[in-house]
Design a protein around this motif. Structure first.
Motif, PDB file in Angstrom:
ATOM      1  N   PHE A  38       2.356   1.793  -3.436  1.00 14.83           N
ATOM      2  CA  PHE A  38       1.388   2.425  -4.345  1.00 14.83           C
ATOM      3  C   PHE A  38       1.335   3.913  -4.123  1.00 14.83           C
ATOM      4  CE2 PHE A  38      -0.001  -1.431  -5.624  1.00 14.83           C
ATOM      5  CZ  PHE A  38      -0.990  -2.071  -4.894  1.00 14.83           C
ATOM      6  N   MET A  39       1.360   4.304  -2.843  1.00 19.62           N
ATOM      7  CA  MET A  39       1.103   5.700  -2.521  1.00 19.62           C
ATOM      8  C   MET A  39       2.340   6.564  -2.727  1.00 19.62           C
ATOM      9  SD  MET A  39      -1.695   5.647   0.530  1.00 19.62           S
ATOM     10  CE  MET A  39      -0.849   4.825   1.864  1.00 19.62           C
ATOM     11  N   LEU A  54       0.839  -1.198   0.000  1.00 12.65           N
ATOM     12  CA  LEU A  54       0.000   0.000   0.000  1.00 12.65           C
ATOM     13  C   LEU A  54       0.870   1.243   0.000  1.00 12.65           C
ATOM     14  CD1 LEU A  54      -3.026   0.749   0.228  1.00 12.65           C
ATOM     15  CD2 LEU A  54      -2.652   1.011   2.667  1.00 12.65           C
ATOM     16  N   PHE A 108       7.890  13.448  -0.281  1.00 10.72           N
ATOM     17  CA  PHE A 108       6.584  12.794  -0.252  1.00 10.72           C
ATOM     18  C   PHE A 108       6.754  11.320  -0.584  1.00 10.72           C
ATOM     19  CE2 PHE A 108       2.093  13.154   0.073  1.00 10.72           C
ATOM     20  CZ  PHE A 108       1.563  12.164  -0.734  1.00 10.72           C
ATOM     21  N   MET A 110       2.561   8.901   5.519  1.00 14.81           N
ATOM     22  CA  MET A 110       2.270   9.728   4.354  1.00 14.81           C
ATOM     23  C   MET A 110       2.192  11.200   4.732  1.00 14.81           C
ATOM     24  SD  MET A 110       2.053   7.544   1.954  1.00 14.81           S
ATOM     25  CE  MET A 110       1.757   8.775   0.717  1.00 14.81           C
ATOM     26  N   GLY A 111       2.079  11.491   6.035  1.00 14.90           N
ATOM     27  CA  GLY A 111       1.838  12.877   6.433  1.00 14.90           C
ATOM     28  C   GLY A 111       3.002  13.546   7.137  1.00 14.90           C
ATOM     29  N   GLY A 123      -0.044   4.670   7.207  1.00 11.00           N
ATOM     30  CA  GLY A 123      -0.859   5.851   6.962  1.00 11.00           C
ATOM     31  C   GLY A 123      -0.198   7.128   7.456  1.00 11.00           C
ATOM     32  N   SER A 125       5.167   9.224  -6.821  1.00 14.75           N
ATOM     33  CA  SER A 125       5.769  10.542  -6.636  1.00 14.75           C
ATOM     34  C   SER A 125       7.241  10.516  -7.021  1.00 14.75           C
ATOM     35  CB  SER A 125       5.590  11.000  -5.186  1.00 14.75           C
ATOM     36  OG  SER A 125       6.035  12.323  -5.041  1.00 14.75           O
TER      37      SER A 125
END
Lengths: 125, 541, 218
Positions: free
Chosen positions: B210-211, B207, B251, B298-299, B295, B215
């Protein structure tokens, strides 16, 4: 499949919330766009799973399924070898090097692709 | 109940070179990946020894500045993109279908294509060394404008871009394969909440890939546009932005480091569980923590940009601190898995405990640099170098060796020598800490990263000398490792199906497994199918 | 010149930054000692021996414990965040009336210091430039670059700020100790990144005024 769907939806929710919070806290366009695209991409996968896979019922997801349940006659033949992957790799490398080194390298790549195509046509006969 | 037809083997397994070049068998592809990454690791490791040799004394003239810049660029690029990440992908390639009871990955030809793209991409990066001005030399982060054509004028940088673009696309394809295999190709009864923890970690890793990787591909493309197609995306003299480069790169860059660790969390979970003789404590919590880490990662990207003054530091500090919580959950679960167990100290288990000791230091120093005021000193200094080597080296790399010692008998059918393995572990553990512990102090004392030399004042000369000594210890450890493989290969001590008494499905088949993985699958009633066979009266879930 | 060892903590901002270092280092050591202790205890106590031939139980869940070790660390990191926020705001506070204003321009491979009401000082690795600052007074800095990303780093003041081409970054420094401190480039910028140093000489305010007059007369 429910678990998989939950995974994609909660990931989309998460990136959506972080992206929104980020915009209001930082007003920074690059990061906001990236998080926004991320959310959209995850929603695309989730949408597919909802609309196309909603009736999926895998033996894998049944807690008491047994091997004979899923057995059948000839289910399929597993491919164990193929010349395609190696030649795709060579061809793509040629094309990429073509960008850097010279069009000649790209030419080699394209020739490799053609060779591959011919090979696959011959093999499928 | 109908009988299951025996799988019909239509052709015997081939062992010639052509069969390896055309293979689509996930086990062979996994071995190809892992062997290739170990080769890259040898090269990147020697580059590190060169770096440490140059830095052993102040003012050393062993390596020229330009040579040094290429060396650390290739070292970082190779270790991150060509060793730690692809080894995990190769290991997962081997294990995930076995662990979920599938005969192969969902897309076998795509799988093989990913491997060849990875190999050729990696070779392309190194091929830059033979170009007009040598290999890429702008660091693995390749910041613009340093990596723009006006400053990095050689072709090496373009080889780097193009090679990594191939590796990036290959990784995305592999991630697709893992997720599809895990969702669709599990054996009957293998519900998502019964799959082994390693496979769950690979779902989380996929996952993240993918994210994050798109980028990277986009950033590489934009850099190429700037360099060779007349673009000015990152060139401030035409209105472009170097800060934009950093946003786009990080990112990708931050989730990338979680791609580098999550599979190895899975390895450690499997190894500790097996050798403690206990189930993984808090399986559900471990899975949720993996996704929380993925998760949240990502931030946090701009915590690599705290010193630019161009980003909202508190936002990124806050989210970065939060990641410590699920990571802590994992640590406590590992400790509780060992608690009350009967621990067998094989080489694999030693490496797993070494992982816990090292990664803890990496983790707490990570919380330190997540605080912007602290980072104002630590950023781009040896403090950060120490932090990320403790996590990627002391963490991922230690787990990489644990994985090798643990699954080698399954892959080859014979064992690696345990005594040499333990010697290898202790040399690595001592050498690693002697190398990297001083670096925290070097950073606080003002030593920047990526410098080919330093002056003789203060504490830096002594600290650097100590660090170099540790590097040579690790070199010795590597020699012992290679010797282990050679000696054990001659002896071929048969391992049997389940030498470690593991309970997951890969141990329910022969060593090595047949081409289609399983002659017969046991019934799957929990996350430990072989335990249920041994203890039919125990609780099932 | 003081260099390459324990930082002198030579500015008011550095005093706050040193507080951050202290708090986080103690917290890190406390957590590390606790968790290392637990790991080593478990690793040794539960070895397979004649007295411990098999695991005591196969219990693999404990909801209250798992909740506790989620909430506990969460409270700790929130506390650390509040500390961080306060210190960062203190460090980044700007004064309305600085005693001096300097524009720093970084380039491959040297520095130019342009005092608004004073000299322009330039130098490269062969002859590193020396910036003179008055102790106890605040100097406002504007940092930029004319080619690639560099970073203006004074380790003895525990502070760096990136010099990004096309951007001007501003901050204040209030030196509190007299002496000469080493400055370095803190962002990889190519061949001579290692040699791209400068000096910061902190003198008394009268000494600073004398230096300004001397430079004006040049």
């Amino acid at each position: 499949m429910k678990t998989a769907l939950v995974l994609f939806i909660s990931s989309a929710l998460f990136t959506g919330i972080i992206g929104t919070a980020y915009w209001f806290v930082a007003h920074e366009p690059a990061g906001t766009m990236l998080l926004g695209f991320m959310t959209a991409a995850l929603l695309v996968v989730a949408a597919y799973m909802i609309f196309a896979e909603r009736d999926a019922d895998l033996y894998a997801d049944r807690k008491d399924a047994t091997m004979p349940d899923a057995a059948g006659e000839h289910v399929g033949t597993y491919v164990t070898h193929s010349p395609a992957p190696f030649w795709i790799g060579v061809a793509l490398t040629g094309v990429m090097l073509g960008f850097v080194v010279s069009p000649a390298a790209a030419g080699v790549g394209i020739l490799a692709l053609l060779f591959l195509g011919a090979l696959m046509i011959v093999r499928s006969r | 109940m109908s009988a299951i037809a025996e799988p019909r083997v239509t052709a015997p397994e081939r062992h010639d070179i052509l069969s390896w070049i055309t293979t689509t068998d996930h086990k062979r592809i996994g071995v190809l990946y892992m062997a290739t990454t170990l080769m890259f690791m040898a090269v990147a490791g020697l580059l590190a020894v060169a770096i440490r040799t140059q830095l052993a004394r102040p003012g050393s003239e062993l390596i020229s500045p330009h040579g040094y810049n290429q060396i650390f660029t290739l070292h970082g690029t190779a270790m991150i993109f060509l060793v730690i990440a692809p080894f995990a992908l190769g290991l997962a390639n081997y294990l995930v279908p076995l662990q979920v009871g599938a005969p192969d990955m969902a897309f076998p030809r795509l799988n093989a294509t990913s491997y060849w793209m990875f190999l050729f991409g990696g070779l392309t990066v190194f091929a830059g060394a033979a170009s007009n001005e040598g290999a890429a030399s702008a660091g693995w982060t390749s910041y613009a404008p340093l990596s723009e054509i006006t400053i990095s004028t050689g072709l090496g940088q373009d080889f780097w871009i193009v090679g990594l673009a191939m590796v990036s696309v290959a990784s995305i394809m592999t991630a697709v394969n893992f997720v599809t295999t895990t969702f669709i190709h599990r054996a009957p009864g293998m519900t998502m909440w019964r799959i082994p923890i390693f496979t769950w970690e690979m779902v989380a890793t996929s996952l993240l890939i993918f994210m994050a990787f798109p980028s990277l591909t986009a950033t590489l493309l934009l850099l190429f546009v700037d360099r060779r197609l007349g673009g000015h995306v990152f060139d401030p003299s035409f209105g472009g932005s170097p800060i934009l480069y950093q946003h786009l790169f990080w990112f990708f860059g931050h989730p990338e480091v979680y791609v580098l660790i999550l599979p190895y969390f899975g390895v450690v979970s499997e190894v500790i569980s097996t050798f403690s003789g206990r189930p993984l404590f808090g399986y559900t919590g471990m899975v949720l923590a993996a996704f929380a880490i993925a998760g949240l990662s990502m931030g946090v990207w701009a915590h690599h940009m705290f010193t630019t003054g161009a980003v909202n530091n508190p936002f990124f500090a806050f989210v970065s601190f939060l990641i410590a919580v699920p990571t802590g959950i994992k640590f406590f679960n590992w400790i509780c898995t060992m608690w009350g167990g009967s621990i067998r100290y094989t080489a694999a288990m030693l490496y797993a405990v070494g992982f816990l000791m090292n990664f803890l230091l990496g983790g707490v120093t990570g919380v330190m640099v997540a605080s912007p005021p602290l980072d104002f000193q630590a950023q781009d200094s040896y403090f950060v170098v120490a932090h990320f080597h403790y996590t990627i080296g002391g963490g991922s790399m230690f787990a990489l060796f644990a994985a090798i010692y643990y699954w080698w008998p399954k892959i080859y059918g014979w064992r690696l020598d345990e005594r040499l393995g333990k010697i290898n572990f202790w040399l690595t553990f001592v050498g690693f800490n002697v190398t990297f512990l001083p670096m925290f102090f070097m950073g606080v004392f003002g030593m920047p990263r990526r410098i080919y030399t330093y002056s003789g004042e203060g504490a830096l000369p002594l600290l650097n000398l100590v660090a170099t000594a540790g590097a040579y210890l690790m070199l010795l450890a590597a020699v012992v490792f290679v010797a282990n493989i050679v000696i054990s290969a001659r002896r071929r001590d048969p391992a049997g199906d389940n030498p470690w008494h593991g309970y997951t499905l890969e141990w329910a088949t022969s060593s090595p497994p047949p081409e289609h993985n399983f002659h017969r699958l046991p019934p799957i009633r929990s996350a430990r199918p072989l335990f249920n066979i041994e203890h039919p009266e125990a609780d099932q879930s | 010149m003081h260099a390459q060892s324990w930082p002198a903590v030579g500015s008011a901002q550095a005093a706050s930054l040193a507080d951050d270092w202290r708090i986080f280092t103690y917290a890190a050591i406390a957590v590390a000692v606790l968790v290392w202790g637990l790991i080593l205890f478990a690793a040794v106590r539960f070895r397979r021996t004649r007295d411990n031939p098999a695991p005591r139980s196969q219990k693999d869940q404990n909801a209250p414990l798992e909740i506790a070790w989620t909430i506990g660390p969460l409270i700790l990191v929130i506390a650390l965040f509040v500390v961080t926020l306060r210190i960062e705001n203190t460090v980044e506070a700007r004064t309305a009336a600085p005693a001096a204003r300097i524009t720093v321009n970084a380039y491959r491979w040297g520095w130019t210091f342009s005092y608004r009401d004073g000299p322009t000082i330039d130098g490269t690795s062969n002859d590193p430039p020396e910036m003179v600052l008055p102790v106890g007074e605040t100097t406002a800095f504007r940092v930029t670059s004319s080619d690639v990303v560099h970073s203006f780093w004074i380790p003895d003041m525990l502070f760096k700020r990136d010099a990004v081409p096309g951007r001007v970054s501003e901050f204040d420094l209030t030196p509190t100790k007299e002496g000469t401190f080493l400055g370095r480039c803190g962002e990889f910028c190519g061949l001579n990144h290692a040699l791209m140093t400068f000096r910061v000489r902190v003198v008394s305010p009268p000494g600073y005024q004398r230096w300004l007059k001397y430079e004006a007369a040049q």
